[in-house]
Design a protein around this motif. Structure first.
Motif, PDB file in Angstrom:
ATOM      1  N   UNK A   1       9.505  15.021  14.961  1.00 39.00           N
ATOM      2  CA  UNK A   1       8.136  14.651  14.721  1.00 39.00           C
ATOM      3  C   UNK A   1       7.956  14.482  13.210  1.00 39.00           C
ATOM      4  N   UNK A   2       7.324  13.364  12.810  1.00 39.34           N
ATOM      5  CA  UNK A   2       7.135  13.119  11.386  1.00 39.34           C
ATOM      6  C   UNK A   2       5.920  13.882  10.877  1.00 39.34           C
ATOM      7  N   UNK A   3       6.004  14.281   9.629  1.00 42.08           N
ATOM      8  CA  UNK A   3       4.903  15.004   9.011  1.00 42.08           C
ATOM      9  C   UNK A   3       3.997  14.001   8.307  1.00 42.08           C
ATOM     10  N   UNK A   4       2.689  14.182   8.431  1.00 39.49           N
ATOM     11  CA  UNK A   4       1.791  13.274   7.715  1.00 39.49           C
ATOM     12  C   UNK A   4       1.945  13.468   6.206  1.00 39.49           C
ATOM     13  N   UNK A   5       1.702  12.385   5.475  1.00 42.52           N
ATOM     14  CA  UNK A   5       1.794  12.462   4.015  1.00 42.52           C
ATOM     15  C   UNK A   5       0.717  13.411   3.490  1.00 42.52           C
ATOM     16  N   UNK A   6       1.055  14.184   2.460  1.00 43.30           N
ATOM     17  CA  UNK A   6       0.042  15.078   1.881  1.00 43.30           C
ATOM     18  C   UNK A   6      -1.108  14.256   1.279  1.00 43.30           C
ATOM     19  N   UNK A   7      -2.252  14.928   1.143  1.00 38.66           N
ATOM     20  CA  UNK A   7      -3.459  14.251   0.687  1.00 38.66           C
ATOM     21  C   UNK A   7      -3.262  13.444  -0.603  1.00 38.66           C
ATOM     22  N   UNK A   8      -2.637  13.994  -1.658  1.00 44.57           N
ATOM     23  CA  UNK A   8      -2.492  13.200  -2.891  1.00 44.57           C
ATOM     24  C   UNK A   8      -1.690  11.909  -2.680  1.00 44.57           C
ATOM     25  N   UNK A   9      -0.701  11.939  -1.804  1.00 40.46           N
ATOM     26  CA  UNK A   9       0.075  10.732  -1.526  1.00 40.46           C
ATOM     27  C   UNK A   9      -0.798   9.718  -0.785  1.00 40.46           C
ATOM     28  N   UNK A  10      -1.568  10.197   0.180  1.00 41.04           N
ATOM     29  CA  UNK A  10      -2.488   9.296   0.902  1.00 41.04           C
ATOM     30  C   UNK A  10      -3.532   8.735  -0.055  1.00 41.04           C
ATOM     31  N   UNK A  11      -4.005   9.564  -0.980  1.00 37.91           N
ATOM     32  CA  UNK A  11      -4.987   9.122  -1.965  1.00 37.91           C
ATOM     33  C   UNK A  11      -4.401   8.016  -2.844  1.00 37.91           C
ATOM     34  N   UNK A  12      -3.177   8.192  -3.313  1.00 34.45           N
ATOM     35  CA  UNK A  12      -2.521   7.161  -4.125  1.00 34.45           C
ATOM     36  C   UNK A  12      -2.382   5.865  -3.326  1.00 34.45           C
ATOM     37  N   UNK A  13      -2.009   5.968  -2.058  1.00 33.48           N
ATOM     38  CA  UNK A  13      -1.892   4.778  -1.207  1.00 33.48           C
ATOM     39  C   UNK A  13      -3.242   4.091  -1.033  1.00 33.48           C
ATOM     40  N   UNK A  14      -4.297   4.877  -0.838  1.00 29.88           N
ATOM     41  CA  UNK A  14      -5.640   4.320  -0.653  1.00 29.88           C
ATOM     42  C   UNK A  14      -6.137   3.645  -1.930  1.00 29.88           C
ATOM     43  N   UNK A  15      -5.884   4.247  -3.075  1.00 30.72           N
ATOM     44  CA  UNK A  15      -6.285   3.645  -4.350  1.00 30.72           C
ATOM     45  C   UNK A  15      -5.559   2.323  -4.548  1.00 30.72           C
ATOM     46  N   UNK A  16      -4.285   2.297  -4.231  1.00 29.16           N
ATOM     47  CA  UNK A  16      -3.504   1.064  -4.345  1.00 29.16           C
ATOM     48  C   UNK A  16      -4.078  -0.021  -3.443  1.00 29.16           C
ATOM     49  N   UNK A  17      -4.423   0.352  -2.213  1.00 32.50           N
ATOM     50  CA  UNK A  17      -5.009  -0.611  -1.271  1.00 32.50           C
ATOM     51  C   UNK A  17      -6.334  -1.133  -1.802  1.00 32.50           C
ATOM     52  N   UNK A  18      -7.161  -0.241  -2.335  1.00 33.27           N
ATOM     53  CA  UNK A  18      -8.464  -0.657  -2.850  1.00 33.27           C
ATOM     54  C   UNK A  18      -8.335  -1.528  -4.096  1.00 33.27           C
ATOM     55  N   UNK A  19      -7.342  -1.267  -4.927  1.00 31.96           N
ATOM     56  CA  UNK A  19      -7.116  -2.136  -6.082  1.00 31.96           C
ATOM     57  C   UNK A  19      -6.723  -3.543  -5.630  1.00 31.96           C
ATOM     58  N   UNK A  20      -5.950  -3.629  -4.561  1.00 33.78           N
ATOM     59  CA  UNK A  20      -5.622  -4.938  -3.994  1.00 33.78           C
ATOM     60  C   UNK A  20      -6.871  -5.650  -3.506  1.00 33.78           C
ATOM     61  N   UNK A  21      -7.756  -4.919  -2.845  1.00 36.46           N
ATOM     62  CA  UNK A  21      -9.016  -5.503  -2.387  1.00 36.46           C
ATOM     63  C   UNK A  21      -9.859  -5.965  -3.573  1.00 36.46           C
ATOM     64  N   UNK A  22      -9.910  -5.152  -4.622  1.00 29.25           N
ATOM     65  CA  UNK A  22     -10.682  -5.512  -5.801  1.00 29.25           C
ATOM     66  C   UNK A  22     -10.133  -6.794  -6.428  1.00 29.25           C
TER      67      UNK A  22
END
Length: 127
Positions: A1-22
């Motif tokens: 079973x895979x472990x979910x990414x820790x919050x800071x890693x998810x946060x970095x991914x979300x910021x990257x996604x939002x910068x792409x949207x911007x």
């Protein structure tokens, strides 16, 4: 079973996604609105560029500590420090143009009776 990414890693991914949207939004905005967004992003104190510079500085401190413990090669610390310094210099260079961006951002979209004269895009850079 895979472990979910820790919050800071998810946060970095979300910021990257939002910068792409911007980026997508900026490419479609009228010039005054695009200039406003770019001016905010480039603000050295409250903008994205300043925040990324601060993040690299924090990463450099982390890498130095880890390099001193032998966990990371010293080159990682040196590269992060160099990137932080260069990005800081770029931020200062761009800050010189904040007023021009804010002027364009303050103009209503359809007020130009006569289009501005085009500027030559090849200029000498001082360093």
């Amino acid at each position: 079973m895979s472990h979910p990414a820790p919050y800071p890693v998810r946060l970095a991914d979300e910021i990257t996604r939002q910068l792409g949207q911007l980026s997508d939004h900026v490419s479609q905005l009228p010039p005054p609105q695009a200039a406003q967004v770019i001016a905010r992003v480039l603000d050295p104190d409250t903008g994205v560029l300043g925040a990324v510079t601060h993040l690299l500085a924090t990463g450099s401190v982390f890498a130095k500590d880890q390099a001193e413990r032998g966990v990371l090669p010293a080159e990682v610390w040196l590269a992060l420090g160099r990137a932080c310094n260069e990005l800081g210099d770029i931020t200062l260079d761009l800050d010189e143009h904040k007023d021009a961006l804010q002027r364009v951002g303050a103009q209503p979209a359809a007020t130009a009776v006569e289009p501005p004269a085009p500027a030559p895009l090849v200029i000498r850079r001082r360093r």
